[in-house]
Scaffold this active site. Structure first.
Site, PDB file in Angstrom:
ATOM      1  N   LYS A 220      70.682  28.650 -42.996  1.00  0.00           N
ATOM      2  CA  LYS A 220      70.631  30.165 -43.582  1.00  0.00           C
ATOM      3  C   LYS A 220      71.929  30.331 -44.027  1.00  0.00           C
ATOM      4  O   LYS A 220      72.749  31.075 -43.406  1.00  0.00           O
ATOM      5  CB  LYS A 220      69.856  30.902 -42.489  1.00  0.00           C
ATOM      6  CG  LYS A 220      69.668  32.321 -43.242  1.00  0.00           C
ATOM      7  CD  LYS A 220      69.175  33.623 -42.227  1.00  0.00           C
ATOM      8  CE  LYS A 220      69.218  34.850 -42.601  1.00  0.00           C
ATOM      9  NZ  LYS A 220      68.974  35.924 -41.660  1.00  0.00           N
TER      10      LYS A 220
ATOM     11  N   TYR B 223      72.430  29.663 -38.713  1.00  0.00           N
ATOM     12  CA  TYR B 223      72.579  31.056 -39.277  1.00  0.00           C
ATOM     13  C   TYR B 223      74.298  31.061 -39.706  1.00  0.00           C
ATOM     14  O   TYR B 223      74.890  31.481 -38.786  1.00  0.00           O
ATOM     15  CB  TYR B 223      72.143  32.069 -38.631  1.00  0.00           C
ATOM     16  CG  TYR B 223      72.102  33.454 -39.496  1.00  0.00           C
ATOM     17  CD1 TYR B 223      72.532  33.751 -40.503  1.00  0.00           C
ATOM     18  CD2 TYR B 223      71.593  34.556 -38.361  1.00  0.00           C
ATOM     19  CE1 TYR B 223      72.397  34.846 -40.960  1.00  0.00           C
ATOM     20  CE2 TYR B 223      71.674  35.957 -38.985  1.00  0.00           C
ATOM     21  CZ  TYR B 223      71.934  35.764 -40.511  1.00  0.00           C
ATOM     22  OH  TYR B 223      71.886  37.120 -41.019  1.00  0.00           O
TER      23      TYR B 223
END
Length: 297
Positions: free
Chosen positions: A160, A132
């Site tokens: 992400k 992330y």
């Protein structure tokens, strides 16, 4: 490995601040019934840092029940590597299909520290990992050159991408080809990122509007960009609610209006009130009144 619309789900609470299992089961089923491709538990939107490790594993279990043979991931977002590794091990034992790892949300680690932290957590969990990268929210930027250094570990399978710079998606592909599945993590850049090659959308407003979110993804995958763009333009005022300090309260309020859920949150957050609540309610209700007809195929 991971593609499609994968909601970062909200965590539902009871009046006495416990976990509302029944409401989460209902809400998660709505998303899967609408065609979502998996679920991610206990991220920023899921108030993961407000939950104990035991509670996070409970939410993961509910997600896994809802997804069936589709992936259910647990977010790992801990200030310390030791605690993150412990949770990663527990997630693996609880049946998680993968981990979404946030670099330390409190200590703004340097380049080598960030890489060492991600490697340690991935090794501890021994599961597929979505990195992330969110320099806006967490002030640690996992850059394409860092992704390249981590690419020697096959457990790192996805990114992400939440840098808030649409150019980053192309930079990742230009540097690393298809080494990682790239998913967009900024709601109001969903259309732009997927037309630039992102294979999925870790979405927020999907928790209230799953069919519209899935429709945009499906149309882009079919090359029907004009139809996807029309839905995106309708959706945009709602998607902007995700890009805010108050994203949790705003999106939970959208759930109240659209799917009849509740907007209870864990302190120090509090539900929206006054002018702020009225403004968000107006955005959501206007969108519902002008909702587009979705294609049937």
């Amino acid at each position: 490995m991971w593609q499609g619309v994968i909601p970062a789900v909200t965590t539902k609470f009871t009046n006495d601040n416990g976990l509302d299992h029944a409401e989460m089961e209902r809400c998660y089923a709505l998303m899967m019934d609408a065609g979502c491709h998996g679920l991610i538990a206990c991220g920023t939107l899921g108030e993961g840092n407000m939950l104990s490790h035991d509670e996070r594993l409970e939410v993961l279990h509910l997600c896994k029940q809802a997804t069936g043979d589709k992936p259910a991931l647990l977010t790992i977002s801990e200030p310390g590597t030791r605690e993150a590794c412990d949770l990663a091990k527990r997630a693996a034992g609880a049946g998680a299909d993968g981990l979404m790892i946030v670099p330390s949300p409190l200590y703004h680690s340097g380049r080598d520290e960030t890489i060492a932290n991600l490697r340690a957590i991935a090794e501890a969990g021994d599961l597929p990992v979505m990195i992330y990268s969110n320099r806006v929210g967490y002030r640690v930027d996992v850059t394409p050159d860092m992704m390249e250094e981590l690419a020697d570990d096959p457990r790192f399978v996805a990114i992400k991408e939440s840098s808030d710079d649409i150019r980053r998606t192309t930079e990742i592909f230009n540097r690393l080809g298809d080494r990682y599945d790239v998913l967009t993590g900024v709601d109001n850049l969903g259309f732009e990122a997927m037309t630039a090659g992102a294979v999925g959308w870790v979405a927020g407003l999907v928790v209230a509007f799953p069919r519209e979110t899935v429709a945009i993804y499906d149309l882009i995958r079919k090359g029907r960009y004009a139809e996807a763009l029309a839905i995106h333009r309708w959706f945009r005022p709602l998607l902007d609610l995700d890009v805010s300090t108050w994203l949790v309260q705003q999106i939970k309020l959208a759930e109240v209006i659209e799917i009849g859920s509740n907007d209870r949150v864990r302190m120090p957050r509090q539900p929206l009130r006054g002018e702020h609540r009225e403004r968000v309610e107006k955005i959501v209700r206007l969108a519902i009144e002008s909702r587009p007809v979705l294609p049937r195929n």
